[in-house]
Design a protein around this motif. Structure first.
Motif, mmCIF file in Angstrom:
data_model
loop_
_atom_site.group_PDB
_atom_site.id
_atom_site.type_symbol
_atom_site.label_atom_id
_atom_site.label_comp_id
_atom_site.label_asym_id
_atom_site.label_seq_id
_atom_site.Cartn_x
_atom_site.Cartn_y
_atom_site.Cartn_z
ATOM 1 N N GLU B 54 0.838 -1.188 0.000
ATOM 2 C CA GLU B 54 0.000 0.000 0.000
ATOM 3 C C GLU B 54 0.881 1.248 0.000
ATOM 4 O OE1 GLU B 54 -3.239 1.062 -0.004
ATOM 5 O OE2 GLU B 54 -3.655 -0.930 -0.830
ATOM 6 N N VAL B 55 0.756 2.013 -1.018
ATOM 7 C CA VAL B 55 1.516 3.252 -1.073
ATOM 8 C C VAL B 55 0.515 4.392 -1.126
ATOM 9 C CG1 VAL B 55 3.427 4.420 -2.186
ATOM 10 C CG2 VAL B 55 3.122 1.988 -2.536
ATOM 11 N N ASN B 56 0.804 5.367 -0.316
ATOM 12 C CA ASN B 56 -0.056 6.530 -0.302
ATOM 13 C C ASN B 56 -0.098 7.152 -1.696
ATOM 14 O OD1 ASN B 56 -1.511 8.768 0.436
ATOM 15 N ND2 ASN B 56 -0.410 8.975 2.366
ATOM 16 N N LYS B 57 -1.278 7.540 -2.091
ATOM 17 C CA LYS B 57 -1.454 7.999 -3.460
ATOM 18 C C LYS B 57 -0.579 9.207 -3.800
ATOM 19 C CE LYS B 57 -5.103 8.429 -6.810
ATOM 20 N NZ LYS B 57 -6.344 9.100 -7.092
ATOM 21 N N TYR B 61 4.001 8.787 -8.527
ATOM 22 C CA TYR B 61 3.943 9.560 -9.757
ATOM 23 C C TYR B 61 3.782 8.537 -10.861
ATOM 24 C CZ TYR B 61 5.341 13.356 -12.931
ATOM 25 O OH TYR B 61 5.383 14.337 -13.903
ATOM 26 N N GLN B 62 2.545 8.349 -11.242
ATOM 27 C CA GLN B 62 2.281 7.248 -12.145
ATOM 28 C C GLN B 62 2.340 7.682 -13.599
ATOM 29 O OE1 GLN B 62 -1.578 5.449 -12.302
ATOM 30 N NE2 GLN B 62 -0.657 3.417 -12.079
ATOM 31 N N VAL B 63 3.376 7.230 -14.259
ATOM 32 C CA VAL B 63 3.549 7.561 -15.664
ATOM 33 C C VAL B 63 3.047 6.389 -16.497
ATOM 34 C CG1 VAL B 63 5.176 8.230 -17.448
ATOM 35 C CG2 VAL B 63 5.600 8.880 -15.088
ATOM 36 N N LEU B 64 2.192 6.719 -17.425
ATOM 37 C CA LEU B 64 1.617 5.680 -18.268
ATOM 38 C C LEU B 64 1.892 6.020 -19.725
ATOM 39 C CD1 LEU B 64 -1.122 4.504 -16.255
ATOM 40 C CD2 LEU B 64 -1.526 3.963 -18.617
ATOM 41 N N VAL B 65 2.422 5.082 -20.441
ATOM 42 C CA VAL B 65 2.618 5.303 -21.873
ATOM 43 C C VAL B 65 1.736 4.320 -22.615
ATOM 44 C CG1 VAL B 65 4.325 5.551 -23.695
ATOM 45 C CG2 VAL B 65 5.041 5.722 -21.320
ATOM 46 N N ASN B 66 0.851 4.837 -23.435
ATOM 47 C CA ASN B 66 -0.052 3.907 -24.123
ATOM 48 C C ASN B 66 0.505 3.495 -25.477
ATOM 49 O OD1 ASN B 66 -0.613 5.868 -25.979
ATOM 50 N ND2 ASN B 66 -2.687 6.270 -25.288
ATOM 51 N N SER B 67 -0.256 2.689 -26.184
ATOM 52 C CA SER B 67 0.296 2.084 -27.396
ATOM 53 C C SER B 67 0.553 3.101 -28.491
ATOM 54 C CB SER B 67 -0.642 0.994 -27.898
ATOM 55 O OG SER B 67 -1.912 1.553 -28.112
ATOM 56 N N ASP B 98 6.042 21.641 2.755
ATOM 57 C CA ASP B 98 5.150 20.498 2.676
ATOM 58 C C ASP B 98 3.915 20.866 1.860
ATOM 59 O OD1 ASP B 98 4.726 17.868 3.211
ATOM 60 O OD2 ASP B 98 3.408 18.296 4.909
ATOM 61 N N ASP B 99 3.509 19.962 1.022
ATOM 62 C CA ASP B 99 2.389 20.217 0.131
ATOM 63 C C ASP B 99 1.570 18.938 0.065
ATOM 64 O OD1 ASP B 99 0.768 20.420 -2.169
ATOM 65 O OD2 ASP B 99 2.156 21.858 -3.088
ATOM 66 N N PRO B 100 0.284 19.022 0.291
ATOM 67 C CA PRO B 100 -0.509 17.797 0.282
ATOM 68 C C PRO B 100 -0.558 17.101 -1.076
ATOM 69 C CG PRO B 100 -1.910 19.730 0.521
ATOM 70 C CD PRO B 100 -0.504 20.199 0.689
ATOM 71 N N ASP B 101 -0.210 17.828 -2.141
ATOM 72 C CA ASP B 101 -0.255 17.199 -3.462
ATOM 73 C C ASP B 101 1.070 16.537 -3.841
ATOM 74 O OD1 ASP B 101 -2.846 17.869 -3.928
ATOM 75 O OD2 ASP B 101 -2.328 19.835 -4.757
ATOM 76 N N LEU B 102 2.088 16.825 -3.059
ATOM 77 C CA LEU B 102 3.405 16.278 -3.376
ATOM 78 C C LEU B 102 3.792 15.256 -2.315
ATOM 79 C CD1 LEU B 102 5.138 19.557 -4.527
ATOM 80 C CD2 LEU B 102 4.556 17.600 -5.942
ATOM 81 N N PRO B 103 4.726 14.365 -2.610
ATOM 82 C CA PRO B 103 4.998 13.259 -1.686
ATOM 83 C C PRO B 103 5.426 13.693 -0.282
ATOM 84 C CG PRO B 103 6.601 13.338 -3.466
ATOM 85 C CD PRO B 103 5.521 14.270 -3.829
ATOM 86 N N GLU B 104 5.167 12.776 0.640
ATOM 87 C CA GLU B 104 5.569 13.011 2.021
ATOM 88 C C GLU B 104 7.093 13.071 2.080
ATOM 89 O OE1 GLU B 104 3.454 10.280 4.891
ATOM 90 O OE2 GLU B 104 2.907 9.448 2.944
#
Lengths: 164, 194
Positions: B54-57, B61-67, B98-104
Motif C-alpha cells: 500500500e503506497v499513499n497515493k 507519480y504514475q507515468v503511463l505510456v499507451n500504445s 510540505d504540500d498535500p499534493d506532493l509526496p511526504e
C-alpha cells in the motif's frame, strides 16, 4: 652532382638537405598497426536481425557499459531479409548467434553465469539491444524472464542523442 | 655446408606490408563503446509475500505510456517530454515546503552533510502498454532519469558547491541517499489489446 645542384638552387645554404630517411617508417607504421590491433574489437556475433547502429534508440542520460567481459547481450529485432521466409517478420530474439525463444533466456543467463567467476556474478549486466520500432510486449516478456533468472542489472542500449 | 654469405634481405617493402595490415585493421576496427540506460529490475516477489504494498497515493507519480506513445501522469495527459521532465522534477524535489499534493517527506541524517536533510517517499511508477514502441519507452525512461540527474545536480551544487559529476564518491553517495532513483517498472497491463 647533388651538391653542385643544391648550390645553384640555394646559394645561401651551406649544408645540403638530403632526402628524409624513411628507414623508420616501417617502425612507425607498425606502431600504429599494433595500436589498432590491440584496440580492435571485432564483432563476436553476426547479427541475424535488423539492427544497425542507427536503429538503437537515442537518449541523453546514457552511461558507458563498464567491464565488457561481464556483459551478456540480448538482441531483439526483425529478422534479416534472408531469414524472413523461415522466421517471419515479427521481432525475434537473438542470443549468441542464433534465434531463440523466450524460454531460452533463462538457460542463456545461467550459462553465461556459469562461464564467469562466482565473485563476478553480482556485477553481471544484461544489455538489451533492441530495435527502436519493436513493440514493448516482447521486451516486457524478456524482462520477466530476466527477473526469473534474477539477472536484475540491465542496460537499455542507446546511442548518444546529438542534440535536437 | 659451405659458408655462404647471406645477402641482406631487402626491407623496403616492409613499409608496404605494414601499411596493408594497418589499413585492414583500420577498416575492421569498430571502436564503438556500448552505452545505454542503466536500470535495476525489481526481484520477483516471494510467493507468500503480499505483492501490492500500500503506497499513499500522493507518493506515487504514475507515468503511463499507451500504445500510441501518448503519456499520462496520474491520469492527466502530458503533452511533451519537457512537461514530463518538469513534472517529475517537481515531484522528486525535496527542497520545498510540505504540500498535500506532493509526496511526504522525512528528515534523515546523511553522512557528509551536517544538517539533517529532507528526503521524499516519492516513487515514480512507469507503466507501458504492450504495444508501445521501444523507442518511445526509452525516450520516457530517459526523461525520468534526466529529471533525477538534474535534481541531483542541484542538490550537489547546494550542499557541495560542485556539479554532481565532480563530487567524490562519498559525496555522490550522500546525494544519492537524499535522492535515491526510485523508478519502478511495474508489471505491464494490456490496455485495450495490441
Amino acid at each position: 652532382m647533388e651538391e653542385s645542384n643544391m648550390a645553384v638552387m640555394g646559394k645561401k645554404k651551406k649544408k645540403t638537405l638530403g632526402a628524409i630517411s624513411t628507414a623508420s617508417l616501417p617502425d612507425i607504421v607498425f606502431m600504429i598497426l599494433f595500436f589498432f590491433m590491440v584496440s580492435t574489437t571485432m564483432r563476436e556475433v553476426e547479427l541475424l536481425i535488423e539492427l544497425k547502429g542507427s536503429d538503437l534508440p537515442t537518449a541523453t542520460e546514457i552511461k558507458k557499459l563498464e567491464k565488457k567481459s561481464l556483459v551478456s547481450y540480448i538482441y531483439v529485432g526483425k529478422p534479416l531479409q534472408q531469414y524472413q521466409k523461415t522466421y517471419g517478420t515479427e521481432p525475434k530474439i537473438q542470443l549468441n548467434s542464433s534465434f531463440a525463444e523466450l524460454s531460452d533466456i533463462y538457460e542463456y543467463i545461467l550459462a553465461e553465469r556459469a562461464e564467469r567467476d562466482e565473485a563476478e556474478v553480482p556485477f553481471m549486466t544484461t544489455s538489451l539491444k533492441v530495435h527502436r520500432d519493436t513493440k514493448m510486449g516482447i521486451i516486457t516478456d524478456i524482462k520477466q524472464e530476466l527477473r526469473k533468472a534474477s539477472a536484475l542489472k540491465i542496460n537499455y542500449s542507446a546511442r548518444q542523442d546529438m542534440g535536437y | 655446408m659451405a659458408k655462404r654469405s647471406t645477402p641482406e634481405i631487402n626491407a623496403s617493402s616492409m613499409a608496404d606490408i605494414a601499411f596493408l595490415l594497418l589499413i585492414f585493421f583500420l577498416v575492421t576496427t569498430t571502436m564503438d563503446v556500448d552505452t545505454g540506460i542503466q536500470r535495476q529490475l525489481p526481484p520477483i516477489p516471494e510467493k507468500d509475500q503480499k505483492t501490492d504494498v500500500e503506497v499513499n497515493k500522493r507518493n506515487v507519480y504514475q507515468v503511463l505510456v499507451n500504445s500510441r506513445g501518448t503519456i499520462s501522469v496520474n491520469n492527466h495527459w502530458v503533452n511533451s517530454l519537457e512537461e514530463l521532465r518538469e513534472g517529475a522534477k517537481e515531484f522528486i524535489n525535496c527542497d520545498r515546503a510540505d504540500d498535500p499534493d506532493l509526496p511526504e517527506m522525512e528528515e534523515i541524517v546523511v553522512e557528509g552533510i551536517k544538517t539533517p536533510v529532507k528526503t521524499s517517499k516519492g516513487l515514480i511508477s512507469l507503466q507501458n502498454d504492450r504495444g508501445t514502441t521501444y523507442g518511445r519507452y526509452i525516450e520516457v525512461q530517459n526523461e525520468l532519469v534526466a529529471a533525477y540527474n538534474e535534481i541531483r545536480n542541484e542538490a550537489a551544487r547546494k550542499y557541495f558547491n560542485k556539479p554532481y559529476d565532480e563530487l567524490s564518491d562519498e559525496q555522490q553517495e550522500a546525494i544519492r541517499k537524499i535522492y535515491p532513483q526510485r523508478i519502478s517498472e511495474a508489471e505491464p497491463k494490456n490496455y485495450g489489446g495490441k
